[in-house]
Write a protein that holds these residues in place. Sequence first.
Motif, PDB file in Angstrom:
ATOM      1  N   LEU A  98       4.302 -13.454 -21.565  1.00 39.06           N
ATOM      2  CA  LEU A  98       5.069 -12.213 -21.743  1.00 39.06           C
ATOM      3  C   LEU A  98       4.409 -11.123 -20.902  1.00 39.06           C
ATOM      4  CD1 LEU A  98       7.184 -10.498 -23.299  1.00 39.06           C
ATOM      5  CD2 LEU A  98       5.440 -10.175 -25.073  1.00 39.06           C
ATOM      6  N   VAL A  99       5.203 -10.415 -20.079  1.00 39.16           N
ATOM      7  CA  VAL A  99       4.642  -9.361 -19.223  1.00 39.16           C
ATOM      8  C   VAL A  99       4.368  -8.114 -20.076  1.00 39.16           C
ATOM      9  CG1 VAL A  99       5.004  -7.942 -17.171  1.00 39.16           C
ATOM     10  CG2 VAL A  99       5.896 -10.286 -17.234  1.00 39.16           C
ATOM     11  N   LEU A 100       3.093  -7.812 -20.247  1.00 38.52           N
ATOM     12  CA  LEU A 100       2.653  -6.696 -21.086  1.00 38.52           C
ATOM     13  C   LEU A 100       2.217  -5.517 -20.212  1.00 38.52           C
ATOM     14  CD1 LEU A 100       0.686  -8.838 -23.688  1.00 38.52           C
ATOM     15  CD2 LEU A 100       2.847  -7.609 -24.061  1.00 38.52           C
ATOM     16  N   PRO A 101       2.025  -4.318 -20.786  1.00 41.73           N
ATOM     17  CA  PRO A 101       1.673  -3.143 -19.962  1.00 41.73           C
ATOM     18  C   PRO A 101       0.465  -3.362 -19.058  1.00 41.73           C
ATOM     19  CG  PRO A 101       2.286  -2.453 -22.164  1.00 41.73           C
ATOM     20  CD  PRO A 101       2.284  -3.955 -22.188  1.00 41.73           C
ATOM     21  N   ASN A 102      -0.536  -4.111 -19.552  1.00 43.89           N
ATOM     22  CA  ASN A 102      -1.745  -4.313 -18.747  1.00 43.89           C
ATOM     23  C   ASN A 102      -1.520  -5.233 -17.543  1.00 43.89           C
ATOM     24  OD1 ASN A 102      -4.450  -3.607 -18.456  1.00 43.89           O
ATOM     25  ND2 ASN A 102      -5.125  -5.578 -19.290  1.00 43.89           N
ATOM     26  N   ASP A 103      -0.338  -5.868 -17.463  1.00 40.78           N
ATOM     27  CA  ASP A 103      -0.030  -6.778 -16.349  1.00 40.78           C
ATOM     28  C   ASP A 103       0.746  -6.073 -15.239  1.00 40.78           C
ATOM     29  OD1 ASP A 103      -1.016  -8.942 -17.922  1.00 40.78           O
ATOM     30  OD2 ASP A 103       0.925  -9.067 -18.942  1.00 40.78           O
ATOM     31  N   THR A 104       1.091  -4.794 -15.446  1.00 41.05           N
ATOM     32  CA  THR A 104       2.047  -4.143 -14.534  1.00 41.05           C
ATOM     33  C   THR A 104       1.413  -3.012 -13.731  1.00 41.05           C
ATOM     34  OG1 THR A 104       2.731  -2.621 -16.275  1.00 41.05           O
ATOM     35  CG2 THR A 104       4.001  -4.640 -16.049  1.00 41.05           C
ATOM     36  N   ASN A 105       2.141  -2.633 -12.661  1.00 41.26           N
ATOM     37  CA  ASN A 105       1.723  -1.467 -11.859  1.00 41.26           C
ATOM     38  C   ASN A 105       2.411  -0.204 -12.408  1.00 41.26           C
ATOM     39  OD1 ASN A 105       4.373  -1.532 -10.979  1.00 41.26           O
ATOM     40  ND2 ASN A 105       3.890  -2.408  -8.974  1.00 41.26           N
ATOM     41  N   LYS A 125      10.195 -12.444  -4.464  1.00 38.57           N
ATOM     42  CA  LYS A 125      11.591 -12.151  -4.091  1.00 38.57           C
ATOM     43  C   LYS A 125      12.202 -11.065  -4.961  1.00 38.57           C
ATOM     44  CE  LYS A 125      12.262 -16.893  -2.593  1.00 38.57           C
ATOM     45  NZ  LYS A 125      12.649 -18.200  -3.093  1.00 38.57           N
ATOM     46  N   HIS A 126      11.825 -11.039  -6.230  1.00 40.49           N
ATOM     47  CA  HIS A 126      12.405 -10.055  -7.159  1.00 40.49           C
ATOM     48  C   HIS A 126      11.279  -9.407  -7.941  1.00 40.49           C
ATOM     49  CE1 HIS A 126      16.304 -11.997  -6.569  1.00 40.49           C
ATOM     50  NE2 HIS A 126      15.675 -13.137  -6.719  1.00 40.49           N
ATOM     51  N   PRO A 127      11.363  -8.094  -8.207  1.00 37.93           N
ATOM     52  CA  PRO A 127      10.368  -7.501  -9.099  1.00 37.93           C
ATOM     53  C   PRO A 127      10.541  -8.068 -10.502  1.00 37.93           C
ATOM     54  CG  PRO A 127      12.056  -5.877  -8.520  1.00 37.93           C
ATOM     55  CD  PRO A 127      12.364  -7.126  -7.735  1.00 37.93           C
ATOM     56  N   MET A 169       2.252  -7.223 -11.570  1.00 33.62           N
ATOM     57  CA  MET A 169       1.423  -7.234 -10.362  1.00 33.62           C
ATOM     58  C   MET A 169       1.334  -8.656  -9.802  1.00 33.62           C
ATOM     59  SD  MET A 169      -1.562  -4.464 -11.047  1.00 33.62           S
ATOM     60  CE  MET A 169      -1.922  -5.004 -12.689  1.00 33.62           C
ATOM     61  N   GLY A 170       1.404  -8.742  -8.455  1.00 31.00           N
ATOM     62  CA  GLY A 170       1.407 -10.050  -7.787  1.00 31.00           C
ATOM     63  C   GLY A 170       0.164 -10.867  -8.118  1.00 31.00           C
ATOM     64  N   GLY A 171      -0.976 -10.202  -8.156  1.00 28.62           N
ATOM     65  CA  GLY A 171      -2.230 -10.912  -8.400  1.00 28.62           C
ATOM     66  C   GLY A 171      -2.268 -11.552  -9.778  1.00 28.62           C
ATOM     67  N   ARG A 172      -1.675 -10.857 -10.752  1.00 27.41           N
ATOM     68  CA  ARG A 172      -1.630 -11.420 -12.115  1.00 27.41           C
ATOM     69  C   ARG A 172      -0.785 -12.690 -12.118  1.00 27.41           C
ATOM     70  NH1 ARG A 172      -4.805  -9.521 -15.768  1.00 27.41           N
ATOM     71  NH2 ARG A 172      -3.866  -7.498 -15.973  1.00 27.41           N
TER      72      ARG A 172
END
Length: 174
Positions: free
Chosen positions: A16-23, A64-66, A29-32
Amino acid sequence: MTQKYARESFTIMNELVLPNDTNTLNNLMGGRLLHWMDIAAAISAQKHCNRIVVTASVDNVSFKHPVKLGDVISIEAQVTRAFNTSVEVRLVVWAQNIPSGTRVRSNEAFYTFVAIDQNGRTITVPQLIPETDEEKRLYNEALQRRELRLVLGGKLKPKDAKELQNLFKEVVKE
Ligand SMILES: CCCCCCCCCCCCCCCC(=O)SCCNC(=O)CCNC(=O)[C@H](O)C(C)(C)COP(=O)(O)OP(=O)(O)OC[C@H]1O[C@@H](n2cnc3c(N)ncnc32)[C@H](O)[C@@H]1OP(=O)(O)O
């Protein structure tokens, strides 16, 4: 020499994409994502090899997609071909937004892992048996991808990359 079916290495990992995973745009984020892909691919490679594996290379990955905060990422990984001490793993990444019911294929990549023994030395891996048409296609094409990554990694001279030379000869003929 032991042999295993491609399907035996199939792995799905959900995150699950959580706040700490995002820009700051609330995009993953790609690195995550690359980190999650590395783990999913390593699990798949270990299922095939029954050995500790290390990441030897990552082929080009395009975004390809955000992927948005709150999306569910599903990473599908399966070994496409085993060589001598290394295996190629294909990853397909899906991003699902559960409230809106959308699901997009966000990334695809190939990772290569090398099996090592308890002393850190490289060790022979079981050969892979492809069964479905898609598994057979990926298996056959893996030789070209392998030569390309070894040439780019400085491990193979272009003059020795026979599969790639044949591919380009065919393209020039067309
Ligand atoms: C049932 C089970 C459930 C298990 C459930 C457990 C889950 C568990 C999850 C773990 C999740 C964390 C997993 C993260 C895994 C890391 O992140 S590992 C850390 C990052 N990677 C590393 O530190 C590796 C560092 N590099 C090395 O150690 C060495 O360069 C390598 C990769 C072992 C290769 O060594 P080398 O001396 O260059 O070897 P060499 O004899 O030339 O070649 C050996 C093989 O490597 C290949 N190779 C070499 N260079 C390359 C290259 N650039 N590209 C492609 N292939 C290459 C060669 O083609 C050869 O393959 P084969 O032809 O034998 O098939």
